[in-house]
Design an enzyme around this catalytic site. Structure first.
Site, PDB file in Angstrom:
ATOM      1  N   CYS A 275      43.028   9.277  58.617  1.00 54.36           N
ATOM      2  CA  CYS A 275      41.626   9.565  58.732  1.00 54.36           C
ATOM      3  C   CYS A 275      40.767  10.133  57.824  1.00 54.36           C
ATOM      4  O   CYS A 275      39.859   9.787  57.182  1.00 54.36           O
ATOM      5  CB  CYS A 275      41.255   9.763  60.058  1.00 54.36           C
ATOM      6  SG  CYS A 275      42.149  11.514  60.253  1.00 54.36           S
ATOM      7  N   HIS A 323      40.594  14.388  64.093  1.00 55.64           N
ATOM      8  CA  HIS A 323      40.373  12.845  63.708  1.00 55.64           C
ATOM      9  C   HIS A 323      38.810  12.990  63.188  1.00 55.64           C
ATOM     10  O   HIS A 323      37.815  13.583  63.566  1.00 55.64           O
ATOM     11  CB  HIS A 323      40.466  11.936  64.937  1.00 55.64           C
ATOM     12  CG  HIS A 323      40.325  10.574  64.369  1.00 55.64           C
ATOM     13  ND1 HIS A 323      41.418   9.717  63.800  1.00 55.64           N
ATOM     14  CD2 HIS A 323      39.291   9.588  64.374  1.00 55.64           C
ATOM     15  CE1 HIS A 323      40.887   8.514  63.418  1.00 55.64           C
ATOM     16  NE2 HIS A 323      39.869   8.556  63.950  1.00 55.64           N
ATOM     17  N   HIS A 335      36.701   3.848  60.329  1.00 60.60           N
ATOM     18  CA  HIS A 335      37.663   5.126  60.436  1.00 60.60           C
ATOM     19  C   HIS A 335      39.273   4.528  60.002  1.00 60.60           C
ATOM     20  O   HIS A 335      39.076   3.130  60.445  1.00 60.60           O
ATOM     21  CB  HIS A 335      37.737   5.986  61.748  1.00 60.60           C
ATOM     22  CG  HIS A 335      38.003   4.981  62.995  1.00 60.60           C
ATOM     23  ND1 HIS A 335      38.730   5.782  64.039  1.00 60.60           N
ATOM     24  CD2 HIS A 335      37.980   3.947  63.296  1.00 60.60           C
ATOM     25  CE1 HIS A 335      39.060   4.969  64.893  1.00 60.60           C
ATOM     26  NE2 HIS A 335      38.593   3.919  64.751  1.00 60.60           N
TER      27      HIS A 335
END
Length: 360
Positions: A275, A323, A335
Site C-alpha cells: 500500500c 494502510h 490502493h
C-alpha cells in the site's frame, strides 16, 4: 515320552457365538466413531473465517510497514557506513602522503649530519648567504611544523571516523535483525490466513476472493455493482480526474496506470506494490519524494479533514495507521489491498478511516 501337541481349540457355538459377534461389531463401530471424530474438525462458518482472515491480513500489513521501516533504516545505515569508510580511506591516503613528506625531511637531516639548522647557519662565513639560508630554514621549519600538525589532525579525524563507523555498523546489524523479525511475522500471519482459507470450500473461497476484489464483504452484494456505483467507479478508474494541481494529477494518473498489478508486501514497483509502496511511487512520478511507511507518510504534508479531500490526497486507515490509499474523488481511492487482491479502485468507506494528508 509324551508328545507335544497344540491344544485343540473348540469354536464357540450357540448363544456364546452370538454374544461374541455382537460385542465384536459394537467394538468395531465404536472404534470407527472415535477414529472419525478424532480426525474430522468442525468447519467454521465462512463469515467467521472471513473475519479471522481479514484480521490476519491487517496484522500482516502492520508487520509489513514495520518491515518497510526497518528496511529503510538499514539502507540508510548501510549507505552512511559506506560513506564513512570511503572518507576514512581518503584520509588514510592523505596521512600516508604526509608521513612520506616527513620521512623525506628526516632523511635529508640525517644525510646532512643531523646538525641543527641554526648551527649550520652560524658556521657560514658569507653574511649574505647566512641571511638567505636563515630565511629558507625558517620557512622549512614552518612547513615541517605545519606537516606535523596535519598528521595529527588526520590521525584524530581517522580515529573519529572509525568510532562512528563502529556505531553505524552496530545500528545496521540491529536494523537487519529487526528486518528479519518483521519478515518472519509477515510470513507467519500470511501462512495462518492461507491455512484458514483452505478450510473453506472452493465455492466459499471464490466468494471470499470476489469480495476481496469488490466490496470486501463476504456474502454481500458489491455496492459498485449497482448501475450508478459501477459507472462512477469505472469513470474514475482510468479516465481523467480533475485534480487541484498538476502534481496531484500526475500522481493520480500514475496510480491509474498500476490498476490490476499484484500486491506484494515490501514491494515498491514497478511490477507489484504494497500500500505505501504504491503511494510513494505515485508521488515520485509527480516529482515528490515521500517517506516509505504509512506512519511517516501521514506526516509528509498538511493534515486535512475528510470533507476537504481532493484527488491526489493520501487517505489512511486503522488506528495504527497501517494502510494508505490515493484518493481520486467521488469517495473512491486507488490502493494495493492485500495478497491476492490487486491494485484497484475502492470506496474509502470499506475500512476505518483515520486521517488524510495533502502533499505536493
Amino acid at each position: 515320552m509324551a508328545a507335544h501337541r497344540k491344544p485343540q481349540q473348540y469354536p464357540l457355538g450357540g448363544r456364546a457365538a452370538r454374544t461374541a459377534a455382537t460385542l465384536a461389531l459394537a467394538s468395531a463401530a465404536t472404534a470407527t466413531v472415535f477414529e472419525g471424530s478424532g480426525h474430522a474438525e468442525p468447519r467454521p462458518p465462512p463469515a467467521q473465517v472471513k473475519a479471522q482472515v481479514d484480521r490476519l491480513y491487517q496484522e500482516a500489513e502492520v508487520a509489513t510497514e514495520r518491515y518497510n521501516a526497518a528496511k529503510e533504516k538499514a539502507t540508510e545505515a548501510r549507505s552512511s557506513l559506506d560513506r564513512l569508510r570511503d572518507e576514512a580511506a581518503r584520509r588514510t591516503e592523505r596521512l600516508n602522503t604526509l608521513r612520506s613528506g616527513l620521512g623525506a625531511i628526516a632523511t635529508a637531516q640525517y644525510r646532512s649530519g643531523g646538525l641543527d639548522p641554526a648551527v649550520r647557519l652560524a658556521l657560514t662565513s658569507d653574511p649574505d648567504q647566512y641571511l638567505a639560508r636563515a630565511a629558507i630554514a625558517e620557512k622549512a621549519g614552518e612547513r615541517q611544523a605545519a606537516a606535523l600538525g596535519s598528521v595529527r589532525r588526520e590521525l584524530t579525524g581517522i580515529g573519529q571516523l572509525r568510532a562512528e563507523s563502529t556505531r553505524r555498523l552496530t545500528e545496521l546489524r540491529d536494523h537487519e535483525a529487526e528486518l528479519r523479525r518483521q519478515e518472519t511475522a509477515v510470513r507467519a500471519k500470511l501462512g495462518e490466513a492461507r491455512t484458514l482459507l483452505a478450510r473453506l470450500t472452493a465455492e466459499e473461497r471464490a466468494r471470499y476472493e470476489a469480495a476481496a476484489t469488490g466490496s470486501g464483504r463476504l456474502g454481500a452484494a458489491d455496492p459498485s455493482s449497482a448501475s450508478g456505483g459501477r459507472a462512477d467507479r469505472d469513470s474514475l478508474a482510468r479516465g481523467p480526474v480533475t485534480a487541484p494541481n498538476t502534481r496531484a494529477a500526475q500522481a493520480v494518473s500514475f496510480a491509474q496506470g498500476q490498476l490490476g498489478k499484484p500486491y506484494m508486501w515490501g514491494a515498491t514497483g514497478p511490477s507489484a506494490y504494497d500500500c505505501s509502496g504504491l503511494t510513494q511511487a505515485a508521488w515520485r512520478a509527480a516529482g515528490v519524494a515521500l517517506p516509505r511507511t504509512t506512519y511517516t507518510q501521514i506526516n509528509a504534508g498538511r493534515r486535512i479533514s475528510r470533507s476537504e479531500l481532493a484527488p491526489g490526497d493520501l487517505v489512511f486507515f486503522y488506528s495504527g495507521i497501517s494502510h494508505v490509499g490515493l484518493y481520486i474523488g467521488g469517495g473512491q481511492m486507488i490502493h494495493a489491498p492485500r495478497p491476492g487482491a490487486p491494485v484497484r479502485v475502492a470506496p474509502i468507506d470499506e475500512m476505518p478511516f483515520v486521517g488524510a494528508t495533502r502533499v505536493g
